[in-house]
Write a protein that holds these residues in place. Sequence first.
Motif, PDB file in Angstrom:
ATOM      1  N   GLN A  59       0.956  -1.001   0.017  1.00  0.00           N
ATOM      2  CA  GLN A  59      -0.218   0.011   0.120  1.00  0.00           C
ATOM      3  C   GLN A  59       0.901   1.155   0.090  1.00  0.00           C
ATOM      4  OE1 GLN A  59      -2.124   0.907   3.876  1.00  0.00           O
ATOM      5  NE2 GLN A  59      -0.991  -0.849   4.670  1.00  0.00           N
ATOM      6  N   PHE A  60       2.116   1.268   0.436  1.00  0.00           N
ATOM      7  CA  PHE A  60       2.935   2.228   0.274  1.00  0.00           C
ATOM      8  C   PHE A  60       4.037   2.090  -0.893  1.00  0.00           C
ATOM      9  CE2 PHE A  60       2.422   1.113   4.659  1.00  0.00           C
ATOM     10  CZ  PHE A  60       1.478   2.324   5.089  1.00  0.00           C
ATOM     11  N   ASN A  61       3.701   1.196  -1.829  1.00  0.00           N
ATOM     12  CA  ASN A  61       4.292   1.087  -2.995  1.00  0.00           C
ATOM     13  C   ASN A  61       5.723   0.435  -2.923  1.00  0.00           C
ATOM     14  OD1 ASN A  61       2.271   2.372  -4.883  1.00  0.00           O
ATOM     15  ND2 ASN A  61       3.027   4.387  -4.121  1.00  0.00           N
ATOM     16  N   TYR A  62       5.894  -0.328  -1.942  1.00  0.00           N
ATOM     17  CA  TYR A  62       7.058  -0.921  -1.526  1.00  0.00           C
ATOM     18  C   TYR A  62       6.804  -2.411  -2.058  1.00  0.00           C
ATOM     19  CZ  TYR A  62       9.787   2.102   1.580  1.00  0.00           C
ATOM     20  OH  TYR A  62      10.395   2.900   2.178  1.00  0.00           O
ATOM     21  N   GLU A  63       7.993  -2.685  -3.118  1.00  0.00           N
ATOM     22  CA  GLU A  63       7.870  -3.827  -3.756  1.00  0.00           C
ATOM     23  C   GLU A  63       8.955  -4.956  -3.149  1.00  0.00           C
ATOM     24  OE1 GLU A  63       7.392  -3.982  -7.963  1.00  0.00           O
ATOM     25  OE2 GLU A  63       6.729  -1.851  -7.877  1.00  0.00           O
ATOM     26  N   ALA A  64       8.870  -6.224  -3.195  1.00  0.00           N
ATOM     27  CA  ALA A  64       9.821  -7.382  -2.708  1.00  0.00           C
ATOM     28  C   ALA A  64      10.746  -7.414  -3.911  1.00  0.00           C
ATOM     29  CB  ALA A  64       9.452  -8.774  -2.343  1.00  0.00           C
ATOM     30  N   VAL A  65      12.249  -7.105  -3.613  1.00  0.00           N
ATOM     31  CA  VAL A  65      12.887  -7.149  -4.914  1.00  0.00           C
ATOM     32  C   VAL A  65      13.915  -8.349  -4.816  1.00  0.00           C
ATOM     33  CG1 VAL A  65      14.982  -5.796  -5.941  1.00  0.00           C
ATOM     34  CG2 VAL A  65      13.092  -4.571  -4.953  1.00  0.00           C
ATOM     35  N   ASP A  66      14.412  -8.735  -3.594  1.00  0.00           N
ATOM     36  CA  ASP A  66      15.361 -10.001  -3.386  1.00  0.00           C
ATOM     37  C   ASP A  66      15.000 -10.762  -2.272  1.00  0.00           C
ATOM     38  OD1 ASP A  66      16.835  -9.494  -5.765  1.00  0.00           O
ATOM     39  OD2 ASP A  66      17.988  -7.981  -4.901  1.00  0.00           O
ATOM     40  N   GLU A  67      15.325 -12.005  -2.358  1.00  0.00           N
ATOM     41  CA  GLU A  67      14.858 -13.057  -1.248  1.00  0.00           C
ATOM     42  C   GLU A  67      16.416 -13.532  -0.856  1.00  0.00           C
ATOM     43  OE1 GLU A  67      12.803 -16.982  -0.066  1.00  0.00           O
ATOM     44  OE2 GLU A  67      12.093 -16.000  -2.153  1.00  0.00           O
ATOM     45  N   TYR A  68      16.445 -13.656   0.589  1.00  0.00           N
ATOM     46  CA  TYR A  68      17.746 -13.880   1.153  1.00  0.00           C
ATOM     47  C   TYR A  68      17.356 -15.130   2.347  1.00  0.00           C
ATOM     48  CZ  TYR A  68      18.813  -9.258  -0.465  1.00  0.00           C
ATOM     49  OH  TYR A  68      18.820  -8.202  -1.346  1.00  0.00           O
ATOM     50  N   HIS A  69      18.342 -15.909   2.442  1.00  0.00           N
ATOM     51  CA  HIS A  69      18.353 -17.143   3.539  1.00  0.00           C
ATOM     52  C   HIS A  69      19.418 -17.052   4.260  1.00  0.00           C
ATOM     53  CE1 HIS A  69      14.815 -18.821   1.286  1.00  0.00           C
ATOM     54  NE2 HIS A  69      15.372 -18.404   0.200  1.00  0.00           N
ATOM     55  N   PHE A  70      19.177 -17.488   5.589  1.00  0.00           N
ATOM     56  CA  PHE A  70      20.132 -17.351   6.641  1.00  0.00           C
ATOM     57  C   PHE A  70      19.848 -18.982   7.284  1.00  0.00           C
ATOM     58  CE2 PHE A  70      18.980 -13.173   5.862  1.00  0.00           C
ATOM     59  CZ  PHE A  70      20.052 -12.336   5.676  1.00  0.00           C
ATOM     60  N   GLU A  71      20.736 -19.906   6.684  1.00  0.00           N
ATOM     61  CA  GLU A  71      20.456 -21.347   7.324  1.00  0.00           C
ATOM     62  C   GLU A  71      20.796 -21.410   8.862  1.00  0.00           C
ATOM     63  OE1 GLU A  71      22.114 -24.273   4.567  1.00  0.00           O
ATOM     64  OE2 GLU A  71      21.278 -23.536   2.976  1.00  0.00           O
ATOM     65  N   GLU A  72      21.776 -20.847   9.068  1.00  0.00           N
ATOM     66  CA  GLU A  72      22.220 -21.203  10.565  1.00  0.00           C
ATOM     67  C   GLU A  72      21.529 -20.300  11.503  1.00  0.00           C
ATOM     68  OE1 GLU A  72      26.025 -20.292  13.875  1.00  0.00           O
ATOM     69  OE2 GLU A  72      26.338 -20.199  11.311  1.00  0.00           O
ATOM     70  N   LYS A  73      20.770 -19.396  11.183  1.00  0.00           N
ATOM     71  CA  LYS A  73      19.837 -18.563  12.235  1.00  0.00           C
ATOM     72  C   LYS A  73      18.411 -19.095  11.691  1.00  0.00           C
ATOM     73  CE  LYS A  73      22.838 -14.779  13.296  1.00  0.00           C
ATOM     74  NZ  LYS A  73      24.180 -15.215  12.696  1.00  0.00           N
ATOM     75  N   LYS A  74      18.145 -19.729  10.824  1.00  0.00           N
ATOM     76  CA  LYS A  74      17.038 -20.350  10.328  1.00  0.00           C
ATOM     77  C   LYS A  74      15.844 -19.081  10.134  1.00  0.00           C
ATOM     78  CE  LYS A  74      17.436 -24.479  13.250  1.00  0.00           C
ATOM     79  NZ  LYS A  74      19.075 -24.315  13.455  1.00  0.00           N
ATOM     80  N   LEU A  75      16.446 -18.362   9.302  1.00  0.00           N
ATOM     81  CA  LEU A  75      15.681 -17.088   8.765  1.00  0.00           C
ATOM     82  C   LEU A  75      15.499 -16.937   7.174  1.00  0.00           C
ATOM     83  CD1 LEU A  75      17.416 -14.568  10.773  1.00  0.00           C
ATOM     84  CD2 LEU A  75      15.632 -15.661  11.624  1.00  0.00           C
ATOM     85  N   ARG A  76      14.295 -16.337   6.699  1.00  0.00           N
ATOM     86  CA  ARG A  76      14.069 -15.927   5.530  1.00  0.00           C
ATOM     87  C   ARG A  76      13.764 -14.479   5.379  1.00  0.00           C
ATOM     88  NH1 ARG A  76       9.723 -16.069   1.224  1.00  0.00           N
ATOM     89  NH2 ARG A  76       8.291 -16.040   2.812  1.00  0.00           N
ATOM     90  N   ALA A  77      14.276 -13.911   4.409  1.00  0.00           N
ATOM     91  CA  ALA A  77      14.062 -12.385   4.351  1.00  0.00           C
ATOM     92  C   ALA A  77      13.733 -11.924   2.794  1.00  0.00           C
ATOM     93  CB  ALA A  77      15.296 -11.689   4.899  1.00  0.00           C
ATOM     94  N   TYR A  78      13.267 -10.867   2.695  1.00  0.00           N
ATOM     95  CA  TYR A  78      13.129  -9.859   1.505  1.00  0.00           C
ATOM     96  C   TYR A  78      13.341  -8.595   1.893  1.00  0.00           C
ATOM     97  CZ  TYR A  78       9.282 -13.272  -0.491  1.00  0.00           C
ATOM     98  OH  TYR A  78       8.488 -14.171  -0.937  1.00  0.00           O
ATOM     99  N   HIS A  79      14.064  -8.006   0.652  1.00  0.00           N
ATOM    100  CA  HIS A  79      14.101  -6.496   0.980  1.00  0.00           C
ATOM    101  C   HIS A  79      13.329  -5.919  -0.019  1.00  0.00           C
ATOM    102  CE1 HIS A  79      17.105  -5.729  -2.685  1.00  0.00           C
ATOM    103  NE2 HIS A  79      16.465  -4.036  -2.431  1.00  0.00           N
ATOM    104  N   PHE A  80      12.687  -4.739   0.401  1.00  0.00           N
ATOM    105  CA  PHE A  80      11.574  -3.951  -0.418  1.00  0.00           C
ATOM    106  C   PHE A  80      12.131  -2.646  -0.980  1.00  0.00           C
ATOM    107  CE2 PHE A  80       9.586  -7.051   2.526  1.00  0.00           C
ATOM    108  CZ  PHE A  80       8.640  -7.592   1.936  1.00  0.00           C
TER     109      PHE A  80
END
Length: 265
Positions: A59-80
């Motif tokens: 709604q603020f015109n932010y779009e997901a650009v890339d996806e990231y994975h952090f296996e040791e910390k058990k995380l997934r992420a996007y940057h917008f």
Amino acid sequence: MHKLLQDLWDDYLTLTPDAKRIHDLFAKNGETIVNDHIALRTFNKGALSLEAIKDYLAQFNYEAVDEYHFEEKKLRAYHFEIKSDLDAPKIFVSELLLEQMPKEVIDICEDLIAEADKVIAKDGISLPMLPWRTISSNEYETLLKHSEYAAWLATFGLRANHFTVSVNHLTHLSTLEDVNQFVKSHDFSLNQSGGEVKGSEEVSLKQSSTMANFVNWKFSDQPLKIRSCFYEFAERFNIPGTNQQYRGFVAASADKIFESTNVAA
């Protein structure tokens, strides 16, 4: 968008007095601070999952650009990003892969997620927010044994984990190393995990950060001294062989930046 960013900044400063002091020191040094990105943490289940945040930020015109994975910390992420406004700060949102956690972590977190789901169903998402009860110090310690990320998130909720000074927009401090020296000269501690400078010009991004402020947090049963939020500094370079500045993130560096909230450090 501007109200969202201002609300996140105002809330962040209540937990991060170091950021206000550093911000003021830069200003006194004649710098105009431009924010490179903001980071938030969440769970991968329920109404506040990364995918739900993705829909909220749209709604603020932010779009997901890339996806990231952090296996040791058990995380997934996007940057917008806002592709029509490249001067707008990026937003980095990560989520804990709860199914990979031990049962005692899952039990505590799913209880909080259930509370959040009720709040979101009634009122919707509104950042920053703590959409669940204040956890106990025992719950915090239980989470901390397995995941510093989970302990931080359960304690503080969805709020800016850090803001980031864009070194490229500074006029008197020309490199990240200059910024680090300036910050240390005013007695602030930097995150040393993986080295004071994370990344390199070869990967088109250098990052550093302060260690998160210590706060006396009032848990449901007693206060504990824990780390809250931190201030980051990022210097971006052109992608090798191009005239285009790199706008993404380097997972190996971000992995070490996460440790700026490590209570044991």
